[in-house]
Design an enzyme around this catalytic site. Structure first.
Site, short mmCIF file in Angstrom:
data_model
loop_
_atom_site.label_atom_id
_atom_site.label_comp_id
_atom_site.label_asym_id
_atom_site.label_seq_id
_atom_site.Cartn_x
_atom_site.Cartn_y
_atom_site.Cartn_z
CG ASN A 32 -0.43 -0.11 2.61
OD1 ASN A 32 0.24 -0.87 3.05
ND2 ASN A 32 -1.30 0.66 3.25
CD GLU A 34 -4.92 -5.93 -0.84
OE1 GLU A 34 -4.70 -5.28 -1.24
OE2 GLU A 34 -5.55 -6.38 -0.27
CB CYS A 82 -5.12 -1.21 -1.76
SG CYS A 82 -6.30 -0.61 -0.66
N1 THU Z 1 -4.96 -1.42 2.14
C1 THU Z 1 -4.35 -3.13 1.28
O1 THU Z 1 -3.80 -1.88 0.82
N2 THU Z 1 -5.55 -3.36 0.72
C2 THU Z 1 -6.58 -3.95 1.50
O2 THU Z 1 -7.30 -5.44 0.98
C3 THU Z 1 -7.10 -2.91 2.45
C4 THU Z 1 -6.74 -1.83 3.18
C5 THU Z 1 -4.46 -0.62 3.17
C6 THU Z 1 -5.16 0.64 2.19
C7 THU Z 1 -4.93 1.91 3.40
O3 THU Z 1 -3.16 2.22 2.79
C8 THU Z 1 -4.47 0.43 5.18
O4 THU Z 1 -4.34 -0.59 4.27
C9 THU Z 1 -5.77 1.21 5.77
O5 THU Z 1 -6.56 1.14 5.00
#
Ligand code: THU
Length: 160
Positions: free
Chosen positions: A62, A75, A73
């Site tokens: 992220n 993914e 995010c």
């Molecule tokens: N986040 C991800 O990278 N993947 C997810 O599927 C859920 C959330 C990240 C976004 C943000 O930087 C942090 O986690 C908190 O939401």
């Protein structure tokens, strides 16, 4: 009126060591990617690793931003890179690991809805399932054999 029941199946591995070898390797890449996450605002670090059909492994994490919605995010960082670099190579599987500096994540943490939608796009495009393995920092690992098990009744291009 008729009722439509949608069922989904997840497999849960009790420990990291119980994973099949290929998945364990992929999860290790996700964990290393997680450690490089840029998450100064949420302190929630996520790493994702993608195994492509040509055996290439793509990772992402992220990337946050002072303008919060501008962040992305793990993914989607990973899958958009895979899509941009290898548009004609199928995605076999994705491993995800999430940790928090505030509290220990010891249960499987699933990808958010927006990421599921993004992964669904590629699964539909390639017409073959993408396996998803997801975990916290430690503890059990959940596996879905296809993204569609995590996002039943998805919005897809057929309706456009
Ligand atoms: N986040 C991800 O990278 N993947 C997810 O599927 C859920 C959330 C990240 C976004 C943000 O930087 C942090 O986690 C908190 O939401």
């Amino acid at each position: 009126m008729k009722e439509i029941k949608i069922e989904t199946i997840l497999h849960v591995f009790d420990s990291f060591e119980a994973l099949p070898k290929e998945a364990l390797t992929l999860m290790n890449h996700a964990i290393e990617a997680r450690k490089r996450a840029y998450a100064p605002y949420s302190n929630f670090l996520v790493g994702a690793a993608i195994l492509l059909d040509n055996n290439e492994i793509i990772t992402g994490n992220n990337q946050e931003n002072a303008s919060y919605p501008s962040g992305l995010c793990a993914e989607r960082t990973a899958i958009y890179y895979a899509g941009s670099q290898f548009p004609n190579v199928a995605i076999v599987s994705m491993a995800i690991s999430a940790s928090s500096t505030k509290n220990k994540t010891a249960k499987p943490i699933p990808p958010c809805g927006a990421c599921r939608q993004a992964i669904a796009e590629y699964e539909i495009k390639q017409n073959s399932p993408i396996e998803i393995y997801f975990m916290g920092e430690t503890g059990a690992i959940a596996k879905s054999k296809s993204l569609s098990d995590l996002l039943p009744f998805a919005f897809d291009k057929k309706v456009l």
